[in-house]
Design a protein around this motif. Structure first.
Motif, PDB file in Angstrom:
ATOM      1  N   GLU A 151     -36.175 -34.466  -5.628  1.00  0.00           N
ATOM      2  CA  GLU A 151     -35.024 -34.260  -4.646  1.00  0.00           C
ATOM      3  C   GLU A 151     -33.890 -35.347  -5.345  1.00  0.00           C
ATOM      4  O   GLU A 151     -34.177 -36.456  -5.172  1.00  0.00           O
ATOM      5  N   THR A 153     -30.545 -35.254  -4.485  1.00  0.00           N
ATOM      6  CA  THR A 153     -29.313 -35.391  -3.860  1.00  0.00           C
ATOM      7  C   THR A 153     -28.493 -36.429  -3.861  1.00  0.00           C
ATOM      8  O   THR A 153     -27.349 -36.754  -3.784  1.00  0.00           O
ATOM      9  N   TYR A 154     -29.324 -37.605  -3.607  1.00  0.00           N
ATOM     10  CA  TYR A 154     -28.447 -39.093  -3.510  1.00  0.00           C
ATOM     11  C   TYR A 154     -28.857 -40.070  -4.668  1.00  0.00           C
ATOM     12  O   TYR A 154     -29.178 -41.066  -4.728  1.00  0.00           O
ATOM     13  N   ASP A 158     -32.190 -42.782  -4.423  1.00  0.00           N
ATOM     14  CA  ASP A 158     -32.909 -41.834  -3.709  1.00  0.00           C
ATOM     15  C   ASP A 158     -34.309 -42.097  -3.574  1.00  0.00           C
ATOM     16  O   ASP A 158     -34.852 -43.267  -4.217  1.00  0.00           O
ATOM     17  N   GLN A 160     -38.361 -40.518  -3.262  1.00  0.00           N
ATOM     18  CA  GLN A 160     -39.445 -39.272  -3.695  1.00  0.00           C
ATOM     19  C   GLN A 160     -40.640 -39.254  -2.797  1.00  0.00           C
ATOM     20  O   GLN A 160     -41.337 -40.467  -2.626  1.00  0.00           O
ATOM     21  N   GLY A 476     -25.465 -42.660   0.067  1.00  0.00           N
ATOM     22  CA  GLY A 476     -26.844 -43.227  -0.753  1.00  0.00           C
ATOM     23  C   GLY A 476     -27.248 -44.382   0.056  1.00  0.00           C
ATOM     24  O   GLY A 476     -28.359 -44.656   0.183  1.00  0.00           O
ATOM     25  N   ASN A 479     -29.342 -43.334   3.058  1.00  0.00           N
ATOM     26  CA  ASN A 479     -30.429 -42.615   2.778  1.00  0.00           C
ATOM     27  C   ASN A 479     -31.802 -43.507   2.507  1.00  0.00           C
ATOM     28  O   ASN A 479     -32.111 -43.689   1.323  1.00  0.00           O
TER      29      ASN A 479
END
Length: 490
Positions: A151, A153-154, A158, A160, A476, A479
Motif C-alpha cells: 500500500e 498511499t503514504y 508508510d 506494510q 504521512g 499514518n
C-alpha cells in the motif's frame, strides 16, 4: 544418503571405534531397522500428531515494491514425538541425542503457502535430532520470497502488513495439529522470535509487530479441513533516506517558484523562465518516484500527490505572471483604467497589505511673478479668443519693455511670419511635453497596479504552498501503525 551413513557407521565399527560409536550404531539399528518414514507416527489412524512450530527471523532482506514480494531469512523450528523412535539412554551407553538425515524420518511437510518463486521447501535439509523418549526436533534454515500487497498511499511514511502462511500440504487438521512452542518459563511463543544478537537490521524497514495465529478453515464433521499458521509482519519504512534525497530537495526547489514574485512586474519573461525551470525539476523528481513505487492505479503515493500539487501551484504562478505582464505593459493609447480598478489596485490593496504608494516628488516652487505679468494675465482673457498666440506674445512685450520695444516686436511679428511659426512650434513642444508627462503618469499607474496584483498573488501563493504542503505531509505523520494487542517484536 541412508546407505552412506550406515556404511560409514559399519566402517567405524570394523575399524575398532570407541564404545560410544558402537553404542550409537547399535541405537541407529535399533531405531531404523524396521522404521517406515512414510507412515504417520500414530498408533491408531484416528490419532493426531501434535507438531510444535516456532519461527525465528534472522534477516529481513528486502521488500520489493515493484514486484510486491517480501524476502526473509528464517529458521523453522519443528518439534514432535514419534513413539517408534523411543529409547532410553541407559540402554545405549548414556546417548541422549541421535542425529540422522531428515529423509530417514517422518516429517510434517510444512511449506510456505504464499511463496512467489515456487520454492516451497527449506534452503538446507538439516539433520533431525532424535532425543530420548522419541522426541524429534528439526531446525532447517530457509529463505522465503512471499507475496505482500504493498500500500503506497503514504509513501515514504508508510507501513506494510505482510504475512508468512505455513501449512502442511499433505495432512489435514485431523491428522496433524500445529501448536505454538513455549519458552523456558512456560509462556507460549506465538509471535516470530527475533534474536537481537543474531538479527541483522534492515536499513530501510523496521519491524514493529510480528504476531502469529493458528487458523482452522473448512472444518466439518466429515472433513476436518486444513490448518494454517499465519505469522504477520507489520513493518514500518524508515523515511530518512527519502527525506534527505527526495523530500528536502523537492521542497527547496518548489519554494524557488515563489521568488518569481520578487522580479519587477515588467519582467514577465524572466518570471515565466523561473517558473518553467521549477516545473522541469519537479518533473524529474516525479519520474524518480514513479520508478520506485509499484505500477498500480489503486492509490497515489503521498510524495507523488505533493509533486502534482506543487506543479499545479507553479502552473498557476506562470498564468499569474502572464496576466501581470499584460497589465503592466498597458498604455493610455490601448487601455483606459476605470476609477473602480484604480481604487482597488492603487488604494485598497496597498492599504490592506501595508504597502503605500511612493510619495510624489515635491514640485519646484514657481518663481515670483513680476508686477507686469499680472497685467498681462488680465489682458489675456480679452485677447485670447481674438488674436493668435504669437500676436499675444508680441503684444505683451509693450507692457514689459516699453512702447518702443513692443512696437519693434509687433513689426517683427508682422514682417516675419517665420518668427510667428517658431513661437507656435514652441507652444506645440510645450503641449507635447505636458501630454507625455500625463501619459507617463498613466503608464506608471498601470505598472503600480501590476505590482499590487503581484503582491496579492505572492501572499496567496505563499499561503497555498504552505498550507497545502503541511496538510499533505501531516497525513504521512499521522499514518502510524495502529496499536495492536501484541507486544513489540524488538
Amino acid at each position: 544418503m541412508a546407505g552412506a551413513l550406515l556404511g560409514a557407521l559399519l566402517l567405524l565399527e570394523l575399524l575398532g571405534g570407541g564404545d560410544g560409536k558402537n553404542e550409537e550404531l547399535r541405537l541407529y539399528h535399533h531405531l531404523f531397522d524396521n522404521y517406515d518414514p512414510e507412515r504417520r507416527p500414530v498408533k491408531e489412524p484416528e490419532d493426531t500428531v501434535t507438531v510444535t512450530l516456532k519461527v525465528t527471523l534472522t534477516n529481513l532482506i528486502s521488500l520489493n515494491e515493484k514486484e510486491e514480494t517480501l524476502t526473509t531469512s528464517v529458521w523453522i523450528g519443528v518439534d514432535w514425538q514419534d513413539y517408534r523412535l523411543n529409547f532410553s539412554k541407559d540402554d545405549f551407553g548414556g546417548i541422549e541425542t541421535l542425529r540422522v538425515p531428515s529423509e530417514l524420518v517422518w516429517l510434517p511437510e510444512i511449506v510456505l503457502e504464499n511463496n512467489i518463486d515456487g520454492q516451497f521447501g527449506v534452503a538446507y535439509d538439516a539433520n533431525v535430532l532424535v532425543y530420548e523418549g522419541g522426541y524429534l526436533s528439526w531446525l532447517p534454515p530457509a529463505i522465503y520470497r512471499s507475496s505482500c500487497a504493498v500500500e503506497v498511499t503514504y509513501f515514504p511514511f508508510d507501513w506494510q502488513n505482510c504475512s508468512l502462511v505455513f501449512r502442511s500440504q499433505t495432512y489435514n487438521a485431523g491428522e496433524v495439529e500445529f501448536v505454538f512452542g513455549v519458552d523456558e518459563e512456560g509462556e507460549t511463543i506465538s509471535n516470530i522470535d527475533i534474536d537481537t544478537e543474531a538479527y541483522t537490521e534492515n536499513g530501510e524497514w523496521a519491524i514493529d509487530f510480528c504476531p502469529g495465529l493458528i487458523h482452522h478453515h473448512g472444518g466439518s464433521a466429515d472433513d476436518p479441513g486444513g490448518i494454517d499458521v499465519v505469522y504477520t509482519l507489520i513493518i514500518r519504512r524508515k523515511p530518512l533516506f527519502y527525506t534527505i534525497n527526495i523530500i528536502v530537495p523537492c521542497v527547496l526547489i518548489s519554494g524557488l517558484v515563489l521568488l518569481a514574485y520578487f522580479l519587477p512586474a515588467q519582467a514577465g519573461g524572466q518570471k515565466c523562465t523561473v517558473s518553467i525551470n521549477v516545473l522541469l525539476a519537479q518533473t524529474v523528481f516525479l519520474f524518480l518516484i514513479a520508478q520506485k513505487t509499484p505500477e498500480t492505479s489503486l492509490s497515489v503515493p503521498m510524495l507523488g500527490r505533493y509533486l502534482i500539487f506543487v506543479m499545479v501551484v507553479a502552473t498557476i504562478i506562470v498564468v499569474n505572471c502572464v496576466i501581470v505582464l499584460n497589465l503592466s505593459l498597458r498604455t493610455p493609447t490601448t487601455h483606459a483604467a476605470s476609477p473602480r480598478l484604480r481604487h482597488v489596485l492603487l488604494e485598497l490593496l496597498p492599504r490592506l497589505l501595508g504597502s503605500r504608494a511612493p510619495p510624489e516628488p515635491p514640485r519646484a516652487a514657481s518663481p515670483p511673478r513680476r508686477a507686469s505679468s499680472v497685467g498681462l494675465l488680465l489682458r489675456a482673457e480679452e485677447l485670447i479668443l481674438k488674436k493668435p498666440r504669437s500676436e499675444l506674445v508680441f503684444e505683451g512685450q509693450r507692457h514689459r519693455h516699453g512702447p518702443w520695444t513692443a512696437a519693434l516686436c509687433q513689426s517683427l511679428g508682422a514682417a516675419a511670419p517665420e518668427v510667428r511659426c517658431c513661437v507656435d512650434a514652441v507652444n506645440f513642444v510645450a503641449e507635447s511635453t505636458r501630454d507625455q508627462e500625463a501619459s507617463g503618469e498613466e503608464v506608471s499607474d498601470w505598472v503600480r497596479m501590476g505590482k499590487a496584483l503581484d503582491n496579492v498573488c505572492f501572499w496567496a501563493a505563499l499561503v497555498l504552498f504552505g498550507v497545502g504542503s503541511s496538510l499533505i505531509f501531516l497525513g504521512g505523520y499521522f499514518n502510524q501503525v495502529p496499536e495492536l494487542p501484541y507486544p513489540p517484536c524488538m
